[in-house]
Write an enzyme that holds these catalytic residues in place. Structure first.
Site, short mmCIF file in Angstrom:
data_model
loop_
_atom_site.label_atom_id
_atom_site.label_comp_id
_atom_site.label_asym_id
_atom_site.label_seq_id
_atom_site.Cartn_x
_atom_site.Cartn_y
_atom_site.Cartn_z
N LYS A 11 5.78 -3.52 -0.15
CA LYS A 11 6.23 -4.60 -1.04
C LYS A 11 7.69 -4.36 -1.43
O LYS A 11 8.26 -3.28 -1.17
CB LYS A 11 5.32 -4.66 -2.27
CG LYS A 11 3.83 -4.92 -1.94
CD LYS A 11 3.08 -5.19 -3.24
CE LYS A 11 1.60 -4.94 -3.13
NZ LYS A 11 0.90 -5.15 -4.41
N TYR A 51 -1.79 -14.75 -1.03
CA TYR A 51 -2.48 -14.53 -2.31
C TYR A 51 -3.26 -15.78 -2.71
O TYR A 51 -2.95 -16.42 -3.70
CB TYR A 51 -1.48 -14.14 -3.40
CG TYR A 51 -0.97 -12.72 -3.27
CD1 TYR A 51 -1.84 -11.63 -3.38
CD2 TYR A 51 0.37 -12.45 -3.04
CE1 TYR A 51 -1.38 -10.33 -3.26
CE2 TYR A 51 0.85 -11.14 -2.93
CZ TYR A 51 -0.04 -10.08 -3.04
OH TYR A 51 0.41 -8.80 -2.94
N ASN A 154 3.08 -1.63 -7.19
CA ASN A 154 2.37 -0.49 -6.59
C ASN A 154 2.73 -0.26 -5.12
O ASN A 154 1.96 0.31 -4.37
CB ASN A 154 0.87 -0.63 -6.81
CG ASN A 154 0.32 -1.94 -6.27
OD1 ASN A 154 0.98 -2.60 -5.48
ND2 ASN A 154 -0.89 -2.31 -6.67
N HIS A 157 0.70 -3.07 0.08
CA HIS A 157 -0.53 -3.84 0.22
C HIS A 157 -1.24 -3.36 1.47
O HIS A 157 -0.60 -3.12 2.49
CB HIS A 157 -0.20 -5.34 0.37
CG HIS A 157 -1.37 -6.13 0.88
ND1 HIS A 157 -2.34 -6.63 0.04
CD2 HIS A 157 -1.74 -6.46 2.16
CE1 HIS A 157 -3.26 -7.26 0.79
NE2 HIS A 157 -2.92 -7.17 2.06
N GLU A 168 -5.20 -12.05 7.33
CA GLU A 168 -3.84 -11.69 6.92
C GLU A 168 -2.94 -11.41 8.12
O GLU A 168 -1.76 -11.80 8.13
CB GLU A 168 -3.89 -10.44 6.00
CG GLU A 168 -4.53 -10.74 4.65
CD GLU A 168 -4.76 -9.50 3.79
OE1 GLU A 168 -4.46 -8.38 4.26
OE2 GLU A 168 -5.24 -9.67 2.66
P1 ADP Z 1 -5.09 -3.82 -4.24
O1 ADP Z 1 -3.65 -4.12 -3.86
O2 ADP Z 1 -5.24 -2.41 -4.73
O3 ADP Z 1 -6.07 -4.18 -3.15
P2 ADP Z 1 -6.00 -6.19 -5.79
O4 ADP Z 1 -6.33 -6.91 -4.52
O5 ADP Z 1 -7.09 -6.04 -6.79
O6 ADP Z 1 -5.41 -4.73 -5.52
O7 ADP Z 1 -4.77 -6.93 -6.49
C1 ADP Z 1 -3.65 -7.36 -5.74
C2 ADP Z 1 -2.37 -6.95 -6.44
O8 ADP Z 1 -2.31 -7.61 -7.71
C3 ADP Z 1 -2.29 -5.46 -6.79
O9 ADP Z 1 -1.83 -4.69 -5.70
C4 ADP Z 1 -1.34 -5.45 -7.97
O10 ADP Z 1 0.02 -5.46 -7.53
C5 ADP Z 1 -1.64 -6.79 -8.66
N1 ADP Z 1 -2.54 -6.63 -9.81
C6 ADP Z 1 -3.88 -6.49 -9.80
N2 ADP Z 1 -4.37 -6.41 -11.06
C7 ADP Z 1 -3.30 -6.52 -11.89
C8 ADP Z 1 -3.13 -6.52 -13.31
N3 ADP Z 1 -4.15 -6.41 -14.15
N4 ADP Z 1 -1.88 -6.63 -13.80
C9 ADP Z 1 -0.82 -6.78 -12.98
N5 ADP Z 1 -0.91 -6.79 -11.65
C10 ADP Z 1 -2.13 -6.65 -11.09
#
Ligand code: ADP
Length: 189
Positions: A11, A51, A154, A157, A168
């Site tokens: 990202k 998304y 984070n 993805h 995807e």
């Molecule tokens: P992952 O990337 O670990 O598979 P998810 O699919 O649950 O996670 O969520 C997609 C992305 O949304 C996450 O990587 C993160 O950047 C963001 N995200 C998820 N939950 C939150 C939250 N509570 N607050 C802010 N950003 C969030």
């Protein structure tokens, strides 16, 4: 099937922080094969398709965040999981369009499970050292992100299921951008 493909995005926080090389090294070190790679600045359509708001995803994000924040001694004032999911989805779409990302397709035995293991948990604060999110982003948390009304940064993805990976990969790459070639590690897999 044992051999799987997964879509990986470094990202924009990973790109902007100069972590592309380090993240790719982790993927190569673990023995996964990169079969496609490019830098993309997503348009709105791509970001929205990546998304998509899905009820199961919204519920999961809501429950995961609620559990973490309550365990961390914080408040969680949201009640409607779809509303919460919609908010996170719109933050994600904005963040995906903030700057270019590095998109990759990786392939290998149990690729989806393995890449998610080395990526770490959604909230970097909870990600153990040794994971990509734990080693390079551990100070990032739901509390910080939610206070600032933005996505949890984070770095990476990774597709979470075979079905989602197929969807995807087709969004980000055309068939002729996926390459088949042999590597030394194939002999060991
Ligand atoms: P992952 O990337 O670990 O598979 P998810 O699919 O649950 O996670 O969520 C997609 C992305 O949304 C996450 O990587 C993160 O950047 C963001 N995200 C998820 N939950 C939150 C939250 N509570 N607050 C802010 N950003 C969030």
């Amino acid at each position: 099937m044992v051999k799987e493909k997964s879509l990986i995005l470094i990202k924009h926080d990973g790109v902007a922080r100069g972590l592309i090389g380090k993240i790719i090294s982790r993927i190569e070190d673990i023995g996964l094969k990169i079969i496609a790679m490019k830098m993309v600045w997503a348009n709105e359509e791509l970001a929205k398709n990546h998304y998509k708001l899905d009820e199961e995803w919204a519920k999961n994000v809501f429950e995961k965040t609620k559990k973490a924040r309550l365990e961390q001694g914080d408040e969680f004032q949201f009640e409607d999981y779809m509303e919460y999911g919609k908010m996170i989805q719109s933050w994600n779409i904005n963040f995906l369009r903030e700057g270019p990302v590095v998109a990759m397709v990786i392939e290998g035995p149990h690729a989806i499970e393995i890449i998610r293991k080395i990526v770490g948990t959604t909230e970097p604060r909870q990600s153990p050292p040794g994971t990509i999110r734990g080693d390079f982003a551990m100070t990032e948390s739901y509390a910080l992100a939610n206070d600032k009304q933005r996505v949890a940064r984070n770095l990476i993805h990774a597709s979470d299921s075979v079905k989602n990976a197929e969807h995807e990969i087709a969004l980000w790459f055309s068939e002729d951008e996926l390459h088949e070639y042999s590597k030394e590690l194939d002999k060991h897999n």
